[in-house]
Design a protein around this motif. Structure first.
Motif, PDB file in Angstrom:
ATOM      1  N   CYS A  53       0.826  -1.217   0.000  1.00 16.94           N
ATOM      2  CA  CYS A  53       0.000   0.000   0.000  1.00 16.94           C
ATOM      3  C   CYS A  53       0.857   1.263   0.000  1.00 16.94           C
ATOM      4  O   CYS A  53       0.477   2.286  -0.582  1.00 16.94           O
ATOM      5  CB  CYS A  53      -0.918   0.004   1.220  1.00 16.94           C
ATOM      6  SG  CYS A  53      -2.179  -1.286   1.196  1.00 16.94           S
TER       7      CYS A  53
ATOM      8  N   ASP B  40      -4.320   6.641  -9.824  1.00 17.88           N
ATOM      9  CA  ASP B  40      -4.990   5.812  -8.818  1.00 17.88           C
ATOM     10  C   ASP B  40      -4.132   5.531  -7.593  1.00 17.88           C
ATOM     11  O   ASP B  40      -4.651   5.055  -6.576  1.00 17.88           O
ATOM     12  CB  ASP B  40      -5.411   4.473  -9.441  1.00 17.88           C
ATOM     13  CG  ASP B  40      -6.578   4.631 -10.395  1.00 17.88           C
ATOM     14  OD1 ASP B  40      -7.326   5.612 -10.249  1.00 17.88           O
ATOM     15  OD2 ASP B  40      -6.737   3.777 -11.286  1.00 17.88           O
ATOM     16  N   THR B  41      -2.829   5.782  -7.684  1.00 17.93           N
ATOM     17  CA  THR B  41      -1.945   5.447  -6.560  1.00 17.93           C
ATOM     18  C   THR B  41      -1.071   6.611  -6.103  1.00 17.93           C
ATOM     19  O   THR B  41      -0.404   6.508  -5.074  1.00 17.93           O
ATOM     20  CB  THR B  41      -1.025   4.269  -6.950  1.00 17.93           C
ATOM     21  OG1 THR B  41      -0.359   4.577  -8.178  1.00 17.93           O
ATOM     22  CG2 THR B  41      -1.824   2.976  -7.101  1.00 17.93           C
TER      23      THR B  41
ATOM     24  N   ARG C 227      -5.420   0.806  -8.366  1.00 21.48           N
ATOM     25  CA  ARG C 227      -6.377   1.034  -7.288  1.00 21.48           C
ATOM     26  C   ARG C 227      -6.912  -0.273  -6.699  1.00 21.48           C
ATOM     27  O   ARG C 227      -7.056  -0.427  -5.488  1.00 21.48           O
ATOM     28  CB  ARG C 227      -7.551   1.849  -7.845  1.00 21.48           C
ATOM     29  CG  ARG C 227      -8.542   2.277  -6.802  1.00 21.48           C
ATOM     30  CD  ARG C 227      -8.045   3.477  -6.043  1.00 21.48           C
ATOM     31  NE  ARG C 227      -7.968   3.234  -4.618  1.00 21.48           N
ATOM     32  CZ  ARG C 227      -7.013   3.720  -3.839  1.00 21.48           C
ATOM     33  NH1 ARG C 227      -6.030   4.435  -4.344  1.00 21.48           N
ATOM     34  NH2 ARG C 227      -7.009   3.504  -2.558  1.00 21.48           N
TER      35      ARG C 227
ATOM     36  N   ARG D 134     -10.059  10.402  -0.776  1.00 24.00           N
ATOM     37  CA  ARG D 134     -10.960   9.277  -1.083  1.00 24.00           C
ATOM     38  C   ARG D 134     -10.172   7.984  -1.294  1.00 24.00           C
ATOM     39  O   ARG D 134     -10.645   6.904  -0.939  1.00 24.00           O
ATOM     40  CB  ARG D 134     -11.799   9.588  -2.326  1.00 24.00           C
ATOM     41  CG  ARG D 134     -12.788  10.716  -2.152  1.00 24.00           C
ATOM     42  CD  ARG D 134     -13.844  10.681  -3.269  1.00 24.00           C
ATOM     43  NE  ARG D 134     -13.251  10.661  -4.607  1.00 24.00           N
ATOM     44  CZ  ARG D 134     -12.950  11.742  -5.315  1.00 24.00           C
ATOM     45  NH1 ARG D 134     -13.192  12.957  -4.795  1.00 24.00           N
ATOM     46  NH2 ARG D 134     -12.425  11.648  -6.527  1.00 24.00           N
ATOM     47  N   GLN D 135      -8.971   8.129  -1.838  1.00 28.76           N
ATOM     48  CA  GLN D 135      -8.152   6.945  -2.120  1.00 28.76           C
ATOM     49  C   GLN D 135      -7.265   6.551  -0.941  1.00 28.76           C
ATOM     50  O   GLN D 135      -6.469   5.634  -1.052  1.00 28.76           O
ATOM     51  CB  GLN D 135      -7.274   7.219  -3.361  1.00 28.76           C
ATOM     52  CG  GLN D 135      -8.089   7.374  -4.626  1.00 28.76           C
ATOM     53  CD  GLN D 135      -7.254   7.726  -5.850  1.00 28.76           C
ATOM     54  OE1 GLN D 135      -7.776   7.851  -6.956  1.00 28.76           O
ATOM     55  NE2 GLN D 135      -5.954   7.880  -5.680  1.00 28.76           N
ATOM     56  N   ARG D 136      -7.396   7.258   0.173  1.00 29.85           N
ATOM     57  CA  ARG D 136      -6.611   6.988   1.377  1.00 29.85           C
ATOM     58  C   ARG D 136      -5.105   7.019   1.067  1.00 29.85           C
ATOM     59  O   ARG D 136      -4.356   6.112   1.421  1.00 29.85           O
ATOM     60  CB  ARG D 136      -7.011   5.641   1.989  1.00 29.85           C
ATOM     61  CG  ARG D 136      -8.456   5.608   2.418  1.00 29.85           C
ATOM     62  CD  ARG D 136      -8.813   4.340   3.166  1.00 29.85           C
ATOM     63  NE  ARG D 136     -10.209   4.376   3.616  1.00 29.85           N
ATOM     64  CZ  ARG D 136     -10.631   4.981   4.710  1.00 29.85           C
ATOM     65  NH1 ARG D 136      -9.768   5.613   5.490  1.00 29.85           N
ATOM     66  NH2 ARG D 136     -11.904   4.969   5.044  1.00 29.85           N
ATOM     67  N   ASP D 137      -4.699   8.080   0.420  1.00 26.97           N
ATOM     68  CA  ASP D 137      -3.299   8.244   0.021  1.00 26.97           C
ATOM     69  C   ASP D 137      -2.453   8.592   1.244  1.00 26.97           C
ATOM     70  O   ASP D 137      -2.709   9.568   1.945  1.00 26.97           O
ATOM     71  CB  ASP D 137      -3.193   9.362  -1.019  1.00 26.97           C
ATOM     72  CG  ASP D 137      -1.861   9.380  -1.735  1.00 26.97           C
ATOM     73  OD1 ASP D 137      -0.820   9.296  -1.044  1.00 26.97           O
ATOM     74  OD2 ASP D 137      -1.855   9.463  -2.966  1.00 26.97           O
TER      75      ASP D 137
ATOM     76  N   ASP E  30      -6.608  -1.474  -2.715  1.00 25.16           N
ATOM     77  CA  ASP E  30      -7.745  -1.813  -1.861  1.00 25.16           C
ATOM     78  C   ASP E  30      -7.650  -3.242  -1.342  1.00 25.16           C
ATOM     79  O   ASP E  30      -7.963  -3.517  -0.177  1.00 25.16           O
ATOM     80  CB  ASP E  30      -9.050  -1.627  -2.636  1.00 25.16           C
ATOM     81  CG  ASP E  30      -9.348  -0.158  -2.930  1.00 25.16           C
ATOM     82  OD1 ASP E  30      -8.807   0.707  -2.206  1.00 25.16           O
ATOM     83  OD2 ASP E  30     -10.098   0.113  -3.882  1.00 25.16           O
TER      84      ASP E  30
ATOM     85  N   ARG F 118      -9.304  13.799  -4.089  1.00 23.04           N
ATOM     86  CA  ARG F 118      -9.192  12.444  -4.645  1.00 23.04           C
ATOM     87  C   ARG F 118      -8.229  11.607  -3.813  1.00 23.04           C
ATOM     88  O   ARG F 118      -8.486  10.429  -3.551  1.00 23.04           O
ATOM     89  CB  ARG F 118      -8.723  12.510  -6.097  1.00 23.04           C
ATOM     90  CG  ARG F 118      -8.554  11.145  -6.749  1.00 23.04           C
ATOM     91  CD  ARG F 118      -8.414  11.249  -8.242  1.00 23.04           C
ATOM     92  NE  ARG F 118      -8.200   9.944  -8.848  1.00 23.04           N
ATOM     93  CZ  ARG F 118      -8.245   9.688 -10.159  1.00 23.04           C
ATOM     94  NH1 ARG F 118      -8.522  10.686 -10.993  1.00 23.04           N
ATOM     95  NH2 ARG F 118      -8.036   8.481 -10.627  1.00 23.04           N
TER      96      ARG F 118
END
Length: 603
Positions: free
Chosen positions: A338, A536-537, A346, A564-567, A350, A561
């Motif tokens: 991760c 996405d990453t 993405r 939302r993507q838990r970056d 996840d 974004r």
């Protein structure tokens, strides 16, 4: 005025005295510059330009002295002054007096420059060498199967891990202790570099179901052997051997401090300490071997080795579902994906995050006080859940159980970075480096955050060490590029980032550096590639580029974004210099509120 003797005329016109005076003034300027320029983090070329200008000025000064004379009415051509009106002798005496004074000042500056303490990098406080300190070196693999090196490494690494959890015992961290593997360093050299008084060395020979372990305890400063033992056992008894080894070593060290052998009560206490430190293990031989393989591969920190570690840990928990340490290893490997991998996009992120949560929960349900599992939980809370208070509680508990674990110090430093306390964060990174000086990850976090804090000279000194330890690590090269970028050295930034293993990190620095140079098409191309390949990453990095370029609307869209993507990049945004353009925008505090990083939320 004409003279039959050219050299006499040089003397009369004070050309010799001007030459000496110029040399003294030049010397004084160079001494002063060597002190002041580093204070202001001036680049090396400034000194070079100064020296060139001084050299070019020397012939000009001599020509001036020959052609002109200073008079009470001002500077005049020498040819315009009658011999009876010339005051060159009086001027010469003044030049000599001024030269002597300047020479004394220059000599004083030279002495100061020679004997002062140079401000290179802030020193890393090493742990003092005490008699209650030990390093476990990598045991030699004497098996016919050289592919079973993971087993000999694993035996010594597990012994090291157990000893690290013994209260009051200082144990050198794994990365630094294992760095002497295959080298012919003396006991004195190893002890001095690792800051320990004792060394544990040994070898492992594995043949079928039989294992032979030889171990010895050595006094580092003399190389004198204090204890040694050979164990010939069936492979299923390897767990008992490891326990016996740990107990014997602790007994030997504590016996030395007490001036004799440990009494029965002391032995019982040591046995209890070792048993407590061994929690989370297994008695399944095959599961244990797969776990050792997982540890072996996960220590290599690469995409390929992470896949091998994942498979090994998975086999271990399938063979023994109650193997808490293997579950923790599995969780940390999923977390690694991760944090550092972009290959699976993405969906992969996840999947790995869900698997990390599950593995962490399994490990803690089996052993609630397992530091390795607590580390995995803190990483998830900190980097993906934005649960700062939860991460703080988890890390406090983990550090109370394993205070000498560099990984926990790094995680604690990352938490302080999220809160915006860079002084405390850098102190924690330095503690991690002091505990494990050859740990690439610890040095990388230290170097990166020194750059973020604007301590450029210290950061530039650290980054070459990061590259030396692991040139393939993400940010090893781009981190130095960031330091140059923040300083406004755009070309140096772009060049430094070229060799980085993380393509997303390279594109981030290049996009910003080319923008700073007004090379807009190249900046646009790098940003387009970053967006297309890593949206996405690496949404946070895309936001950084837009913020640096002053495009606030796009920057906030990409930050949302990233949320939302838990970056994981969001954890450091409060002190991110690339986001400086956003901090006066009303949306800044509103966004910090959404991820729990507003000032009132951190109280």
């Amino acid at each position: 005025m004409k003279s039959p003797n050219f050299f006499a005329e040089l003397k009369r016109r004070n050309v010799y005295k001007v030459a000496v005076a110029y040399a003294v003034v030049s010397w004084l300027l160079i001494q002063a510059a060597s002190i002041l320029l580093p204070t202001f983090d001036a680049p090396p070329w400034v000194m070079k330009v100064l020296v060139v200008l001084i050299a070019l000025g020397f012939p000009a000064a001599l020509i001036f002295s020959w052609a002109f004379e200073i008079t009470p009415e001002g500077i005049k051509l020498e040819s315009e002054i009658a011999a009876s009106e010339s005051i060159t002798r009086k001027t010469g005496r003044k030049i000599v007096g001024i030269t002597v004074v300047l020479a004394v000042i220059a000599a004083g500056l030279l002495a100061f420059n020679l004997f002062r303490t140079k401000p290179t990098t802030s020193p890393i406080t090493a742990v003092p060498i005490t008699n209650k300190s030990v390093a476990v070196l990598a045991f030699a693999n004497l098996s016919d199967d050289k592919g079973s090196e993971y087993f000999s490494d694993g035996i010594s690494e597990e012994l090291l891990t157990v000893l690290q959890k013994i209260p009051g015992l200082h144990v050198a961290a794994r990365t630094s202790a294992f760095s002497f593997k295959g080298k012919n360093a003396t006991a004195q050299e190893i002890g001095q570099k690792l800051g320990v008084a004792h060394l544990v060395e040994g070898s492992v020979r594995k043949a079928g179901d039989v294992v032979r372990i030889a171990a010895r305890l050595t006094q580092a400063n003399t190389g004198e052997e204090q204890w040694s033992e050979n164990y010939n056992r069936n492979l299923k008894d390897v767990f008992a051997v490891q326990t016996e080894l740990a107990q014997t070593i602790v007994e030997q060290l504590k016996g030395q401090l007490a001036g004799g052998a440990a009494n029965p009560e002391a032995k019982a206490a040591i046995q209890a300490q070792v048993q407590a430190a061994e929690k989370g293990g297994t008695k399944n031989v095959e599961a244990h071997e797969h776990y050792l393989q997982g540890r072996f591969y996960s220590d290599r920190h690469s995409e390929k080795s992470a896949g091998e570690a994942l498979a090994a840990y998975q086999h271990a928990v399938e063979l023994d579902p109650a193997f808490a340490l293997a579950w923790a290893g599995l969780a940390l490997t999923h977390v690694w994906y991760c944090e550092f991998s972009t290959e699976a996009g993405r969906t992969g992120f996840d999947t790995h995050l869900a698997a990390a949560r599950e593995a962490t929960a399994r490990a803690l349900s089996l052993e609630p006080n397992l530091p390795e599992a607590l580390l995995a939980r803190s990483e998830i809370e900190l980097n993906f859940d934005f649960d700062w208070k939860g991460a703080e509680e988890t890390l406090r508990e983990a550090l109370s159980l394993a205070p000498a674990d560099p990984a926990l110090r790094i995680a604690a430093g990352n938490l302080e970075t999220a809160r915006g306390d860079m002084t405390r964060a850098i102190d924690l990174y330095r503690q991690a480096v002091a505990l494990d000086p050859l740990n690439q990850r610890a040095r990388s976090y230290l170097a990166f955050n020194l750059a973020v804090a604007g301590r450029f000279s210290e950061a530039r000194a650290e980054f070459p060490r990061v590259v030396e330890l692991n040139p393939a690590a993400p940010w090893a090269h781009a981190g130095l590029g960031l330091a140059f970028l923040i300083e406004g050295k755009f070309e140096e930034a772009a060049l430094a980032a070229q060799d980085d293993a993380g393509e997303w990190a390279r594109l981030l620095i290049v996009a910003c550096a080319r923008w700073g140079q007004k090379r807009i098409p190249e900046s646009d191309a790098a940003l387009a590639q970053l967006t297309e390949t890593f949206a996405d990453t690496a949404a946070y990095q895309v936001a950084e580029v837009h913020a640096y370029r002053g495009d606030k609307d796009q920057a906030f869209e990409w930050l949302e974004r990233a949320r939302r993507q838990r970056d994981g990049g969001l954890a450091g945004m409060r002190r991110d210099p690339l986001l400086a353009n956003l901090k006066t925008d009303p949306r800044w505090n509103a966004f910090l509120q959404t991820i729990g990083l507003a000032d009132d939320q951190l109280k």
